[in-house]
Structures are given as structure tokens and as C-alpha cells.
Design a protein around this motif. Structure first.
Motif, PDB file in Angstrom:
ATOM      1  N   GLN A  57       0.881  -1.007  -0.248  1.00 10.74           N
ATOM      2  CA  GLN A  57      -0.190   0.012  -0.184  1.00 10.74           C
ATOM      3  C   GLN A  57       1.117   1.161  -0.008  1.00 10.74           C
ATOM      4  O   GLN A  57       0.600   2.228  -0.797  1.00 10.74           O
ATOM      5  N   ALA A  58       1.948   1.201   0.878  1.00  6.42           N
ATOM      6  CA  ALA A  58       2.769   2.172   0.830  1.00  6.42           C
ATOM      7  C   ALA A  58       3.492   2.522  -0.500  1.00  6.42           C
ATOM      8  O   ALA A  58       3.704   3.812  -0.917  1.00  6.42           O
ATOM      9  N   GLU A  59       3.834   1.412  -1.149  1.00  6.35           N
ATOM     10  CA  GLU A  59       4.563   1.514  -2.464  1.00  6.35           C
ATOM     11  C   GLU A  59       3.601   2.099  -3.563  1.00  6.35           C
ATOM     12  O   GLU A  59       4.087   2.848  -4.439  1.00  6.35           O
ATOM     13  N   ALA A  60       2.420   1.652  -3.469  1.00  4.57           N
ATOM     14  CA  ALA A  60       1.286   2.417  -4.338  1.00  4.57           C
ATOM     15  C   ALA A  60       1.129   3.700  -4.308  1.00  4.57           C
ATOM     16  O   ALA A  60       0.736   4.533  -4.856  1.00  4.57           O
ATOM     17  N   GLY A  61       1.446   4.304  -3.042  1.00  6.47           N
ATOM     18  CA  GLY A  61       0.859   5.626  -2.706  1.00  6.47           C
ATOM     19  C   GLY A  61      -0.268   6.102  -2.091  1.00  6.47           C
ATOM     20  O   GLY A  61      -0.596   7.073  -2.152  1.00  6.47           O
ATOM     21  N   LEU A  62      -0.846   5.067  -1.537  1.00  5.69           N
ATOM     22  CA  LEU A  62      -2.278   5.355  -0.711  1.00  5.69           C
ATOM     23  C   LEU A  62      -2.078   6.252   0.330  1.00  5.69           C
ATOM     24  O   LEU A  62      -0.885   6.227   1.140  1.00  5.69           O
ATOM     25  N   ASP A  63      -3.348   7.185   0.649  1.00  9.52           N
ATOM     26  CA  ASP A  63      -2.892   7.941   1.599  1.00  9.52           C
ATOM     27  C   ASP A  63      -3.319   7.474   3.153  1.00  9.52           C
ATOM     28  O   ASP A  63      -2.876   8.058   4.008  1.00  9.52           O
ATOM     29  N   ARG A  64      -4.080   6.370   3.093  1.00 12.42           N
ATOM     30  CA  ARG A  64      -4.502   5.627   4.317  1.00 12.42           C
ATOM     31  C   ARG A  64      -4.161   4.381   4.193  1.00 12.42           C
ATOM     32  O   ARG A  64      -4.443   3.755   2.951  1.00 12.42           O
ATOM     33  N   ILE A  65      -3.589   3.730   4.972  1.00  9.94           N
ATOM     34  CA  ILE A  65      -3.040   2.347   4.894  1.00  9.94           C
ATOM     35  C   ILE A  65      -3.780   1.278   6.117  1.00  9.94           C
ATOM     36  O   ILE A  65      -3.762   1.925   7.076  1.00  9.94           O
ATOM     37  N   LEU A 317      -4.919  -0.741  -6.459  1.00 17.66           N
ATOM     38  CA  LEU A 317      -4.328   0.245  -5.521  1.00 17.66           C
ATOM     39  C   LEU A 317      -3.373   1.212  -6.236  1.00 17.66           C
ATOM     40  O   LEU A 317      -3.594   2.569  -5.970  1.00 17.66           O
ATOM     41  N   ASP A 318      -2.586   0.944  -7.176  1.00 10.78           N
ATOM     42  CA  ASP A 318      -1.862   1.958  -7.968  1.00 10.78           C
ATOM     43  C   ASP A 318      -2.863   2.709  -8.772  1.00 10.78           C
ATOM     44  O   ASP A 318      -2.436   3.942  -8.670  1.00 10.78           O
ATOM     45  N   ALA A 319      -3.958   2.399  -9.272  1.00  8.34           N
ATOM     46  CA  ALA A 319      -4.793   3.161 -10.076  1.00  8.34           C
ATOM     47  C   ALA A 319      -5.323   4.048  -9.186  1.00  8.34           C
ATOM     48  O   ALA A 319      -5.598   5.405  -9.418  1.00  8.34           O
TER      49      ALA A 319
END
Length: 330
Positions: A57-65, A317-319
Motif C-alpha cells: 500500500q505504501a509503495e502504491a502511494g495510498l494516503d491511508r494504509i 491500489l496503484d490506480a
């Protein structure tokens, strides 16, 4: 200017390597494992899965994990399925799909357990990036069977008290998603709809974080939605994949909170949306309710993600993360 937050409702698919490891360790499939009573090797495997899901999730760049809920073999029924005063009995269909869970039958007081808090404490991210996930009280009561509290409203109140204690024990976090698909799938009738809103209030009051009540598998009927609007929560989440027309009608007719969660990615379809498609869906919803200006938009999948193969879930997640950047830059 509104804030756009990329997130998910959690309950990620279990990676293939973990399915194989857990099957070998237990001698049967993951869906048959008894959650909450794992040995050291099982617990270690879930620790590895959690770390992998958080890192991805962090790699994808999500704002909330989120923690990922890989141990939740019984999906939203998990917090009851691991409780000492609950018996898990036959296998029951999980809503209207091909997933199944063990029926949790409540046979005694739902005392504090702390299982979900322990999972979240194991997540190594800043509190400002952390999102907790719990079943909403109405959905959890709908998925369970009561042999202790006596009637629907007492059972719902008991579930709410239980979840409030679990929520109160959570480590510091930024956002709490309460997942309430039963408000759509088995909408409460007269009286129970108001009680459902009060139960959600009870859980939301137990935390200092922003609370999102995320609904999905369609649109909430009008009366339960009107009662849900009375709940003291920060945002309501909407499934804009399954029934966007009725959802938009609710928004236009009754309004919503200052913040909103938009289920703009299909959690049950392997077709991966492009960032442009996701940002267009967000803009479309905002165009339908020009009288309302949102402070925060949570861009999310409409449902849990465990329905998807791991590679498709990761691509979504990436999208999502890329789309929120696109919206903010527009």
C-alpha cells in the motif's frame, strides 16, 4: 479546496504463497482455519502477510494504509468468530456471492476481546497514515445469530457496545472505516433503522479519529439513509459502481456529510480502472451535487478487495493512488 484521499475498505486477498503455507501448516484450506487460535508458525505467517500488504500500500502511494485483515477468514464476521462467547457453526453464504463464512452464534455477553486492536498495533506506519477497519454494528448483527440477548434491538445494542470497546482499544489512527453492506443488502425496517443509526453513533463516539460509514452492494433505501444521516459520523461511503443512479438520488434528495467516501473502483471485477476513469467518476459525482462542496473525498474501492486475485487488487491500489494525484492537480 477539498482534500482527496486514496484508501480502501481493507480485507485484501491472501497472497498465493501464504495460502500454500497455511494449507500445509493446518492440513486444509484457509477458509477452514480457526482464527484467533493460531500456533506460532501460523501467527508468523500472518505477520509476514501483514508486512507485505502494508508495504504494498505504501509503495502504491495510498494516503491511508489498512492492516489488510488477512486473518479475517470469516470476513466481516471475524470479530465475533474469535470471541470466547461465540460458537461458530455451519458454513453460510456471505451476502449474495460465492464466498462463505462460519455462522457466529452469540451464546453469552460480548465482553472486550482486543483482537482487532492487536492487529493494528502490529502495523508499522505513522498514526497520521493509519486507517482502522471494523464491521459496522448493523452488518455484524445481521451476519450473526443471537442466542443470548433476546431480540433484534437488544442484540444490536450489545454488538454496538462490543464494537465500541474494541474501537476504544485501537492504537492512534487517522480514520476508521465502519463497513455496513447490510444497510443495503438487508436494510433495517421501521424502528430498527433508527436503532442502527444509534448503534453506529455508539461505535463512532469511542474514537477520536474521522469515522466513515461505508455502504456497498448497491444503494441504501431512502428511510435507512435518512436515519444514517442523523448519525454523528464524518462521512458516509457510497457504492458508485453497483447503483450510481439511486445513490446520486439520495445525495441530491437528502444531501450528505461534509466529507464523502466514493466507491469508484470495482472490488469484484478484475478489469482494472485507469486513473483517468477514476478521476472522471469523482468529478461526475461532484457535478451531480453542485450545491454541496466536500471538504474531503475518500476515493476507494466500492467493496472489500478479497474477491480479487492479488495482482489485480494491487493494480487497483496503484490506480487509486495515481487518480487522486490527478484529481488534485486538475
Amino acid at each position: 479546496m477539498r482534500d482527496v484521499v486514496a484508501t480502501t475498505p481493507g480485507l485484501f486477498p491472501l497472497p498465493d504463497w501464504a495460502k500454500e503455507d497455511l494449507s500445509d501448516l493446518k492440513g486444509h484450506q484457509k477458509s477452514d482455519l480457526v482464527s484467533g487460535d493460531e500456533g506460532e508458525e501460523i501467527a508468523s505467517t500472518y505477520d509476514r502477510v501483514r508486512a507485505e500488504l502494508v508495504d504494498r500500500q505504501a509503495e502504491a502511494g495510498l494516503d491511508r494504509i489498512v492492516e489488510g485483515q488477512a486473518r479475517w477468514d470469516d470476513m466481516l464476521a471475524h470479530p465475533l468468530a474469535v470471541h470466547e462467547n461465540v460458537e461458530t457453526r455451519g458454513i453460510v453464504r456471505y451476502y449474495d456471492n460465492n464466498n462463505f463464512y462460519r455462522e457466529p452464534v452469540v451464546t453469552g455477553d460480548l465482553t472486550f476481546d482486543g483482537d482487532v486492536a492487536a492487529e493494528l498495533e502490529a502495523v508499522d506506519v505513522d498514526a497520521s497514515d493509519l486507517q482502522a477497519v471494523l464491521p459496522g454494528p448493523y452488518s455484524l448483527s445481521d451476519l450473526a445469530t443471537d442466542e443470548h440477548y433476546g431480540d433484534e434491538e437488544s442484540f444490536l445494542a450489545g454488538i454496538a457496545e462490543f464494537l465500541a470497546a474494541e474501537a476504544d482499544a485501537l492504537p492512534e489512527h487517522e480514520t476508521l472505516f465502519l463497513l455496513e453492506p447490510s444497510l443495503v443488502e438487508n436494510a433495517p425496517g421501521d424502528g430498527l433503522d433508527e436503532a442502527a443509526s444509534e448503534a453506529i453513533d455508539r461505535v463512532a463516539a469511542a474514537v477520536d479519529s474521522d469515522v466513515v460509514v461505508h455502504t456497498y452492494f448497491g444503494a441504501i433505501p431512502e428511510k435507512p439513509y435518512a436515519h444514517l444521516m442523523d448519525a454523528d459520523v464524518d462521512a458516509i461511503g457510497f457504492d458508485l459502481v453497483s447503483d450510481h443512479e439511486t445513490t446520486v438520488y439520495n445525495l441530491q434528495e437528502y444531501g450528505t456529510k461534509d466529507d464523502i467516501a466514493m466507491g469508484v473502483v470495482d472490488g469484484q471485477n478484475t478489469l482494472v480502472e485507469t486513473p483517468a476513469e477514476i478521476s472522471e467518476r469523482i468529478a461526475w459525482v461532484e457535478d451531480q451535487v453542485p450545491a454541496q462542496s466536500f471538504d474531503t473525498v475518500y476515493a476507494t474501492a466500492n467493496t472489500e478487495l478479497f474477491y480479487l486475485p492479488t495482482n489485480k487488487a494491487e493494480a487497483k491500489l496503484d490506480a487509486l493512488a495515481a487518480a487522486t494525484e490527478e484529481v488534485l492537480e486538475a
